[in-house]
Design an enzyme around this catalytic site. Structure first.
Site, PDB file in Angstrom:
ATOM      1  N   ASP A  92       2.294  -7.339   0.133  1.00 46.98           N
ATOM      2  CA  ASP A  92       3.161  -6.164   0.316  1.00 46.98           C
ATOM      3  C   ASP A  92       4.489  -6.330   0.184  1.00 46.98           C
ATOM      4  OD1 ASP A  92       3.823  -7.448   2.685  1.00 46.98           O
ATOM      5  OD2 ASP A  92       2.771  -5.775   4.073  1.00 46.98           O
ATOM      6  N   ASP A 271      -6.725  -1.716   2.863  1.00 52.36           N
ATOM      7  CA  ASP A 271      -6.524  -2.803   3.641  1.00 52.36           C
ATOM      8  C   ASP A 271      -6.055  -2.270   5.144  1.00 52.36           C
ATOM      9  OD1 ASP A 271      -3.391  -3.640   4.441  1.00 52.36           O
ATOM     10  OD2 ASP A 271      -3.595  -2.041   2.811  1.00 52.36           O
TER      11      ASP A 271
END
Length: 376
Positions: A92, A271
Site C-alpha cells: 500500500d 486484504d
C-alpha cells in the site's frame, strides 16, 4: 502484469481470473494476508507458502519506510529477498496509516507531512517519493498515494479530499511512467478510488481512475466507519465503471461475509488484518461459524479445531488444547489461530472461485453467508 478473465457467475458480477506477475500467477478472487513489516504476524514464511498456500502477501510502505528503512531494503535487494519470499507482494502507499495519525499529520498540496510513531521524527510523503519508496521496496503491485477520509465525512470534506487525491494521482502516475524498477522485474501501479459514501463522487473517481488505463484499480476508503450496506452500494457504483478487463482490489475488507458479498459485486482482490488480529485474540473463523476459543464450552471438547478444515493445524489440535493455550497466554495459541484463520480465508475465496467456474456461485454464496456469520 497481465490479467485474464476466465469466468463469470450467472446472476451476479462475480468473476474468476488469473493475474500474472514476474513473481508468479495469482488465481482470483484472492485474499491477501497482511505482512505489515515483512512478516505476517505469528506465521512463518514456509507456513504461508507450503501450508496456508498464500499466493500473494502485503507489505506496508509507511512501516517499512520507517523500519528497517529504504537503505536496508535496497542493500538486501528488495523486500522479496529481505524476507525470503519468492511469490508476489503488494505494497500500500501509506495513505491509510497517515490517515490514522490524525494528530500527527498535515496534508498539503505537496503531500502528507507526518511524525513517526517510533521516534517523533518528521517526514513527507509525496506522490512522487512514494513511487520511489515502493520501487525500492520492490513490490510487484504498488499503490498510489491517496487520502483516506473517514466513512462519516461530510460531502464537502469528501469532495475536497477526492480532488486532492486526484491531483496526487496525476503526479504519481506521471512519475511511475517515467521510472523503472530497481531489481529487474516489472512493477504495476494501481490508482485508488475514493469518495466516501457519495455515489456522484465515487463515479467521478472511478471514471478518472479508469481513464488512466493502469494494470489494475483499487477501491479505498471503505470499512472505515460507514454502514455495511453503504459499503456494498459503493462497490456496486464503482464496479459499474471500473474496466472489467482489469483486476479490482477492495482495500482493507473484511469479514468472511464481507468478502463473499464483495466477490458477488465483482471484486477480485481483498486484504484485511482481521484473520490474524482476531486470531491472536482467540477468534476463529470457520466454514461452520465463528468460535471464541476462550469460552468455557471448549475446555473439554477434544474434537479437532475443524475436522474438515483446510490447514494441518485444524486436524492436529483439539479445541480443548487451543483453549488451554489461550488461557495460559502461550504464544503457540496465536500461531495456531493465525494459521487456521488465514487458511480458512484462502479456502473461502478458493471455493468461491470454484463455484464461479461451476456456475452455481449465487446459491452457494447465499448458504455460506448464513453459515460463516453464526456464533458457535
Amino acid at each position: 502484469m497481465d490479467f485474464q478473465l476466465q469466468s463469470t457467475a450467472p446472476g451476479t458480477n462475480a468473476r474468476a481470473g488469473l493475474i500474472t506477475t514476474d513473481h508468479g500467477t495469482i488465481e482470483t478472487p484472492i485474499f491477501m494476508p497482511v505482512g505489515t513489516l515483512g512478516s505476517v504476524k505469528a506465521v512463518h514464511q514456509h507456513e504461508l507458502a507450503d501450508d496456508v498456500k498464500a499466493q500473494i502477501i502485503l507489505g506496508n510502505t509507511y512501516h517499512l519506510y520507517l523500519r528497517p528503512g529504504i537503505d536496508i531494503l535496497e542493500k538486501a535487494g528488495g523486500l522479496h529477498r529481505f524476507i525470503g519470499w519468492e511469490r508476489p507482494i503488494l505494497t500500500d502507499s501509506g495513505g491509510f496509516q497517515v490517515f490514522s495519525l490524525a494528530d500527527n499529520r498535515k496534508l498539503t498540496e505537496e503531500g502528507a507531512w507526518f511524525r513517526s510513531h517510533i521516534d517523533g521524527s518528521k517526514h513527507l510523503f509525496t506522490p512522487e517519493n512514494v513511487v520511489d519508496i515502493e520501487r525500492s521496496i520492490g513490490a510487484d503491485i504498488m499503490m498510489a498515494l491517496d487520502e483516506c477520509p473517514p466513512g462519516t465525512a461530510d460531502y464537502d470534506y469528501a469532495r475536497k479530499s477526492l480532488r486532492l487525491t486526484q491531483r496526487w494521482l496525476e503526479r504519481g502516475w506521471k512519475h511511475y511512467k517515467e521510472t523503472v524498477g530497481r531489481y529487474g522485474y516489472s512493477q504495476a501501479y494501481f490508482p485508488i478510488v475514493q469518495g466516501v459514501v457519495y455515489p456522484d463522487l465515487r463515479r467521478d473517481a472511478a471514471k478518472h481512475v479508469a481513464d488512466l488505463g493502469a494494470d489494475g484499480n483499487a477501491i479505498g476508503g471503505l470499512a472505515v466507519g460507514e454502514p455495511t450496506e453503504q459499503m456494498y452500494e459503493m462497490i456496486e457504483v464503482v464496479n459499474e465503471i471500473l474496466p472489467a478487463d482489469k483486476p479490482r482490489y477492495l482495500m482493507g475488507v473484511g469479514t468472511p461475509a464481507n468478502i463473499l458479498e464483495a466477490i458477488d459485486r465483482g471484486v477480485d482482490m481483498m486484504d484485511c488484518v482481521m484473520p490474524t488480529r482476531n486470531g491472536r485474540n482467540g477468534m476463529l473463523f470457520t466454514a461452520h461459524g465463528i468460535m471464541n476459543m476462550r469460552n468455557r464450552k471448549w475446555a473439554d471438547d477434544f474434537s479437532p479445531i475443524q475436522e474438515d478444515g483446510p490447514s494441518y493445524v485444524d486436524r492436529a489440535y483439539s479445541k480443548a488444547y487451543l483453549r488451554h493455550l489461550f488461557i495460559a497466554d502461550e504464544i503457540l495459541a496465536m500461531q495456531i489461530a493465525s494459521i487456521h484463520n488465514i487458511s480458512f480465508y484462502l479456502w473461502l475465496v478458493g471455493e468461491a472461485r470454484r463455484h464461479i467456474i461451476a456456475g452455481d456461485f449465487k446459491s452457494w454464496k447465499t448458504e455460506m453467508v448464513e453459515r460463516v456469520t453464526r456464533r458457535l
